[in-house]
Design an enzyme around this catalytic site. Structure first.
Site, PDB file in Angstrom:
ATOM      1  N   GLY A 107      56.119  69.723  34.360  1.00  0.00           N
ATOM      2  CA  GLY A 107      57.304  69.907  33.577  1.00  0.00           C
ATOM      3  C   GLY A 107      57.161  70.209  32.256  1.00  0.00           C
ATOM      4  N   SER A 108      55.938  70.274  31.538  1.00  0.00           N
ATOM      5  CA  SER A 108      56.158  70.182  30.027  1.00  0.00           C
ATOM      6  C   SER A 108      56.660  71.728  29.868  1.00  0.00           C
ATOM      7  CB  SER A 108      54.381  70.026  29.512  1.00  0.00           C
ATOM      8  OG  SER A 108      53.564  71.136  30.130  1.00  0.00           O
ATOM      9  N   ASP A 153      51.865  80.077  34.644  1.00  0.00           N
ATOM     10  CA  ASP A 153      50.847  79.240  34.145  1.00  0.00           C
ATOM     11  C   ASP A 153      50.169  78.556  35.541  1.00  0.00           C
ATOM     12  OD1 ASP A 153      49.831  77.744  31.840  1.00  0.00           O
ATOM     13  OD2 ASP A 153      50.415  76.069  33.195  1.00  0.00           O
ATOM     14  N   CYS A 156      44.252  77.361  31.040  1.00  0.00           N
ATOM     15  CA  CYS A 156      43.762  76.704  30.171  1.00  0.00           C
ATOM     16  C   CYS A 156      42.193  76.619  30.263  1.00  0.00           C
ATOM     17  CB  CYS A 156      44.103  75.250  30.073  1.00  0.00           C
ATOM     18  SG  CYS A 156      44.317  74.325  31.850  1.00  0.00           S
TER      19      CYS A 156
END
Length: 303
Positions: free
Chosen positions: A111-112, A178, A231
């Site tokens: 949830g960031s 993401d 990432c």
């Protein structure tokens, strides 16, 4: 052989790149604008002696002193800040959602980025936080509640075939993809990311990423925006995945502002070539800003 050595030809200073990857990652928090302001967080830190430094490129990010754990601060417990890696704040800023829009975060947990999207939306409109991992969804719900997010609908679906049926079959204005990745860029906090690395895993996860990005584009309205991020440094998971989307869908890469030092996306890798527009994507390397590694591309649907 260090798996990261395969990227030496992509970076401007391979020695600095490898040295940075071996250093511990600084702890960073993001101010949750739903509950607080940067000034309020500064005062709260100073009142209880939390050491911090502001981050120049974004006034809502603070780098904490080495002896501070974000989760142990009063401000975290009350939802004023969220412990979030510095480069992790880039995708939501690139997506740039407006209050009242329909937004999907298709791989949302824990949830960031989802809570950051909610704050950018002023907690208005529809924000769908989706993930297919039940345990991680529990963390998403907990973090959303702690941060005071009320415009979120949490769903459990496979992002590769996400259904818009529960949402009036209406497409979204913006989608954040993401995606799961090989996580090479997290090596500063997770050495296992390279210790367990294999090219086979990179190539297999790329198939999942292509399917997620494809579906993200399909559920976005014409003229809408999709942001794709990972990432990892691997072109197979970055430029190659975006190239597949360009070849398969009516979409185009668009520029976005990023004050953080970065390199452009690449257009050639190990015999493969990619569209020149992939230079509009951003590559963030650890030695440039003392951060983790990241890749982020912004696409517009309906070229």
């Amino acid at each position: 052989m260090d798996p990261l050595a395969r990227y030496d030809s992509l970076v401007d200073d391979p020695e600095a790149f490898h040295e940075a990857c071996e250093r511990p990652l600084p702890s960073v928090v993001r101010v949750n604008d739903i509950k607080a302001t940067p000034d309020r967080v500064r005062r709260a830190f100073e009142e209880v002696g939390v050491g911090y430094e502001p981050i120049s490129w974004h006034d809502g990010l603070f780098r904490l002193a080495d002896d501070i754990s974000p989760g142990n601060t009063w401000s975290y417990v009350h939802g004023w800040v969220y412990g979030q890696e510095e480069v992790s704040a880039i995708p939501a800023l690139a997506l740039d959602p407006e209050p009242g829009e329909r937004v999907l975060d298709c791989c949302a947990a824990p949830g960031s980025k989802t809570t950051q999207l909610a704050a950018l939306m002023d907690d208005r409109g529809l924000l769908v936080g989706n993930d297919n991992n039940l345990g991680r969804l529990s963390a998403l719900r907990s973090n959303a509640e702690r941060c005071g997010v009320t415009n979120i609908a949490v769903t459990r679906q496979d992002a590769r075939n996400f259904s818009i049926k529960p949402f009036s079959r209406e497409p979204f204005d913006r989608v954040l993809a993401d995606v799961p990745c090989s996580c090479e860029g997290t090596v500063r906090k997770n050495p296992d990311a390279v210790e367990d690395w294999s090219l086979g895993h990179v190539e297999s996860i790329a198939g999942v990423q292509k399917a997620i990005l494809n579906r993200s584009l399909e559920v976005t309205r014409e003229g809408g925006t999709v942001v794709y991020s990972t990432c990892t440094f691997a072109p197979e998971e970055n430029e190659a995945v975006v190239q597949h989307a360009l070849d398969s869908h009516d979409c185009r890469l668009v520029e976005y502002d990023l004050e953080l030092e970065h390199a452009p996306g690449i257009t050639e890798w190990e015999g493969d070539t990619y569209d020149e527009s992939l230079q509009r994507a951003k590559r963030i390397y650890p030695h440039h800003n003392d951060t983790g590694g990241f890749f982020c591309a912004k696409l517009e649907v309906g070229a």
